[in-house]
Scaffold this motif. Structure first.
Motif, PDB file in Angstrom:
ATOM      1  N   ARG A  69       0.820  -1.204  -0.013  1.00 42.35           N
ATOM      2  CA  ARG A  69      -0.109   0.038   0.018  1.00 42.35           C
ATOM      3  C   ARG A  69       0.925   1.348   0.038  1.00 42.35           C
ATOM      4  O   ARG A  69       1.203   1.830   1.129  1.00 42.35           O
ATOM      5  CB  ARG A  69      -0.975  -0.100   1.305  1.00 42.35           C
ATOM      6  CG  ARG A  69      -1.775  -1.208   1.372  1.00 42.35           C
ATOM      7  CD  ARG A  69      -2.869  -1.209   2.463  1.00 42.35           C
ATOM      8  NE  ARG A  69      -3.413  -2.281   2.728  1.00 42.35           N
ATOM      9  CZ  ARG A  69      -4.781  -2.541   2.250  1.00 42.35           C
ATOM     10  NH1 ARG A  69      -5.284  -1.654   1.434  1.00 42.35           N
ATOM     11  NH2 ARG A  69      -5.629  -3.744   2.337  1.00 42.35           N
ATOM     12  N   SER A  70       1.410   1.809  -1.170  1.00 40.96           N
ATOM     13  CA  SER A  70       2.005   2.910  -1.331  1.00 40.96           C
ATOM     14  C   SER A  70       1.407   3.783  -2.184  1.00 40.96           C
ATOM     15  O   SER A  70       1.795   4.080  -3.237  1.00 40.96           O
ATOM     16  CB  SER A  70       3.349   2.568  -1.814  1.00 40.96           C
ATOM     17  OG  SER A  70       3.282   1.768  -3.129  1.00 40.96           O
ATOM     18  N   CYS A  71       0.325   4.523  -1.537  1.00 44.03           N
ATOM     19  CA  CYS A  71      -0.573   5.363  -2.508  1.00 44.03           C
ATOM     20  C   CYS A  71      -0.254   6.833  -2.185  1.00 44.03           C
ATOM     21  O   CYS A  71      -0.626   7.884  -2.949  1.00 44.03           O
ATOM     22  CB  CYS A  71      -1.949   5.399  -2.104  1.00 44.03           C
ATOM     23  SG  CYS A  71      -2.539   3.637  -2.445  1.00 44.03           S
ATOM     24  N   ASP A  72       0.821   7.250  -1.437  1.00 40.95           N
ATOM     25  CA  ASP A  72       1.233   8.508  -1.262  1.00 40.95           C
ATOM     26  C   ASP A  72       2.035   9.040  -2.158  1.00 40.95           C
ATOM     27  O   ASP A  72       2.582  10.370  -1.938  1.00 40.95           O
ATOM     28  CB  ASP A  72       1.678   8.824   0.306  1.00 40.95           C
ATOM     29  CG  ASP A  72       0.386   8.915   1.374  1.00 40.95           C
ATOM     30  OD1 ASP A  72      -0.762   9.355   0.684  1.00 40.95           O
ATOM     31  OD2 ASP A  72       0.366   8.547   2.441  1.00 40.95           O
TER      32      ASP A  72
ATOM     33  N   HIS B 109      -7.183   6.499  -8.207  1.00 39.84           N
ATOM     34  CA  HIS B 109      -5.950   7.428  -8.279  1.00 39.84           C
ATOM     35  C   HIS B 109      -6.154   8.735  -7.919  1.00 39.84           C
ATOM     36  O   HIS B 109      -5.232   9.607  -8.185  1.00 39.84           O
ATOM     37  CB  HIS B 109      -5.582   7.397  -9.876  1.00 39.84           C
ATOM     38  CG  HIS B 109      -5.657   6.127 -10.736  1.00 39.84           C
ATOM     39  ND1 HIS B 109      -5.042   5.114 -10.149  1.00 39.84           N
ATOM     40  CD2 HIS B 109      -6.573   5.657 -11.734  1.00 39.84           C
ATOM     41  CE1 HIS B 109      -5.232   4.052 -10.907  1.00 39.84           C
ATOM     42  NE2 HIS B 109      -5.944   4.594 -11.897  1.00 39.84           N
ATOM     43  N   MET B 110      -6.428   8.676  -6.694  1.00 38.41           N
ATOM     44  CA  MET B 110      -6.642  10.209  -5.868  1.00 38.41           C
ATOM     45  C   MET B 110      -5.224  10.501  -5.367  1.00 38.41           C
ATOM     46  O   MET B 110      -4.420   9.645  -5.172  1.00 38.41           O
ATOM     47  CB  MET B 110      -7.387  10.101  -4.840  1.00 38.41           C
ATOM     48  CG  MET B 110      -9.024  10.011  -5.191  1.00 38.41           C
ATOM     49  SD  MET B 110     -10.299  10.056  -3.533  1.00 38.41           S
ATOM     50  CE  MET B 110     -11.877   9.943  -4.298  1.00 38.41           C
ATOM     51  N   VAL B 111      -4.778  11.731  -5.240  1.00 39.93           N
ATOM     52  CA  VAL B 111      -3.590  12.293  -4.920  1.00 39.93           C
ATOM     53  C   VAL B 111      -3.116  12.017  -3.356  1.00 39.93           C
ATOM     54  O   VAL B 111      -2.108  12.004  -3.096  1.00 39.93           O
ATOM     55  CB  VAL B 111      -3.308  13.724  -5.218  1.00 39.93           C
ATOM     56  CG1 VAL B 111      -4.297  14.568  -4.396  1.00 39.93           C
ATOM     57  CG2 VAL B 111      -2.199  14.044  -5.359  1.00 39.93           C
ATOM     58  N   SER B 112      -4.358  11.974  -2.734  1.00 40.31           N
ATOM     59  CA  SER B 112      -4.112  11.693  -1.369  1.00 40.31           C
ATOM     60  C   SER B 112      -5.347  10.996  -0.618  1.00 40.31           C
ATOM     61  O   SER B 112      -6.244  10.803  -1.275  1.00 40.31           O
ATOM     62  CB  SER B 112      -3.745  12.920  -0.276  1.00 40.31           C
ATOM     63  OG  SER B 112      -4.746  13.833  -0.785  1.00 40.31           O
ATOM     64  N   LYS B 113      -5.163  10.761   0.674  1.00 38.97           N
ATOM     65  CA  LYS B 113      -6.133  10.082   1.177  1.00 38.97           C
ATOM     66  C   LYS B 113      -7.688  10.651   0.948  1.00 38.97           C
ATOM     67  O   LYS B 113      -7.888  11.949   1.285  1.00 38.97           O
ATOM     68  CB  LYS B 113      -6.018   9.926   3.036  1.00 38.97           C
ATOM     69  CG  LYS B 113      -7.227   9.276   3.639  1.00 38.97           C
ATOM     70  CD  LYS B 113      -6.780   9.218   5.085  1.00 38.97           C
ATOM     71  CE  LYS B 113      -7.802   8.584   5.909  1.00 38.97           C
ATOM     72  NZ  LYS B 113      -7.637   8.666   7.532  1.00 38.97           N
TER      73      LYS B 113
END
Length: 384
Positions: free
Chosen positions: A287-290, A318-322
């Protein structure tokens, strides 16, 4: 969830399809590797199993007679369609925005199946009468008044207009604030067919801007930009579709991609309840979404799933942040739920937008968002 989920580019047209062509040409594709005798609208033209699919435009203010030959939307018959026409006509006379007509028709579908029910004694719900099953004992009017479709429709609209923010509320919530039903969630299941009925009888008014007011002698204005259509749906972001649904080159692409600048606000396409708001693991379970993703990474990045009426689910990837919402939050149509980014399996900032039916979040439930949104007045432009 598919590893190859992405985003879509979408915008709304007001009238001419040529606008879509112009927009699409400018975009580079993104890779995610009056009374009961008159109705104030133009007559429905054409025939189809689904009248909503053959009505064009977004409604007109042109009187027609309510008579035999009105379009039929199954499972309702000619008499029930005439009652729906009266409901819509009264709303137009009162200058209630088109969203109100959809709510009113759906409410009458639940309360009476669009039939003008008399007092049924012990078989009835207390002393409920008429299209909206309003009760004389609760001050709605006399039994004779409540058997008049025009009168009872007017009383419904008067109460609806007193509900703060009714245009953006879930249909079932707005209806419940008026009706005070013992089954407050029952109205939701009628929203789709109520939308079809309004479109059929008004030549597409459920695709009009929901807060717009009919102007004598003029067409209603199609929903555009951030407008919420009378159907209750709106575009998640402005833009045009760059990569379509399950194309020959991308058969597992279960949504559409809408290009946008990083940070662009993403809005809920309709009111509903948040099912998921989290970071999607990549192909390696990380989980590396930031951080920005890349083609082949896999996963949706930061994403949100929202459950709407009739077991429809929309997905925003594909949101930029939470995300700005949490699981079980109730959201209104047009509410900001996050911002465009490039997290997950993505080659650049965009929104991957999906629509699922029958409450199925898997690829089996995915349908093409382009015709779905078009029929609801939230037209995604570009490749479909």
């Amino acid at each position: 969830m598919s590893d190859d989920q992405d985003s879509a580019a979408s915008a709304r047209r007001r009238r001419l399809p040529a606008l879509a062509i112009a927009l699409t040409a400018a975009l580079a594709l993104l890779c995610c590797t009056g009374g009961t005798g008159a109705l104030l609208f133009s007559e429905f033209l054409g025939s189809s199993d689904d009248p909503a699919l053959t009505t064009f435009g977004c409604g007109q203010d042109k009187p027609i007679e309510i008579k035999d030959g009105l379009p039929i939307v199954e499972p309702y018959d000619a008499a029930q369609m005439r009652n729906a026409a009266v409901i819509i006509n009264v709303g137009a006379q009162m200058q209630v925005p088109p969203r109100g007509w959809v709510i009113a028709v759906a409410t009458a579908m639940q309360e009476s199946r669009l039939s003008n029910l008399p007092h049924l004694g012990a078989s009835n719900d207390h002393d409920s009468i008429g299209l909206f099953q309003q009760r004389p004992s609760q001050g709605w009017g006399t039994p004779q008044q409540l058997l008049d479709p025009e009168y009872t429709s007017r009383k419904f609209y008067e109460k609806l207009l007193e509900v703060p923010g009714w245009q953006k509320k879930r249909l079932t919530d707005a209806a419940q604030r008026v009706q005070r039903s013992a089954f407050p969630d029952a109205y939701a299941k009628h929203e789709t067919i109520a939308t079809q009925i309004v479109n059929a009888l008004t030549k597409g008014a459920a695709r009009a801007a929901g807060a717009g007011v009919p102007v004598s002698g003029a067409d209603l204005q199609c929903a555009a930009g951030a407008d919420i259509a009378a159907s209750g749906w709106t575009l998640p972001i402005p833009g045009a579709v760059g990569s379509g649904f399950r194309t020959a080159s991308r058969p597992s692409h279960n949504g559409v991609d809408i290009g946008a600048v990083k940070g662009t606000e993403i809005r809920a396409a309709a009111s509903g309840r948040v099912l998921v708001a989290r970071c999607d693991p990549d192909r390696n379970g990380v989980r590396s979404c930031d951080v920005d993703g890349f083609p082949g990474k896999g996963g949706c990045g930061w994403f949100v799933d929202i459950l709407h009426a009739n077991q429809i689910i929309t997905r925003y990837c594909h949101m930029v942040s939470k995300p700005l919402v949490n699981v079980n939050d109730m959201v209104e149509a047009g509410q900001v739920i996050g911002n465009v980014g490039s997290s997950g399996n993505s080659s650049g900032p965009h929104l991957h937008f999906e629509v699922h039916v029958k409450g199925d979040r898997s690829s089996r439930g995915a349908i093409n968002p382009v015709p779905f949104m078009r029929d609801r007045g939230a037209t995604l432009q570009g490749n479909g």
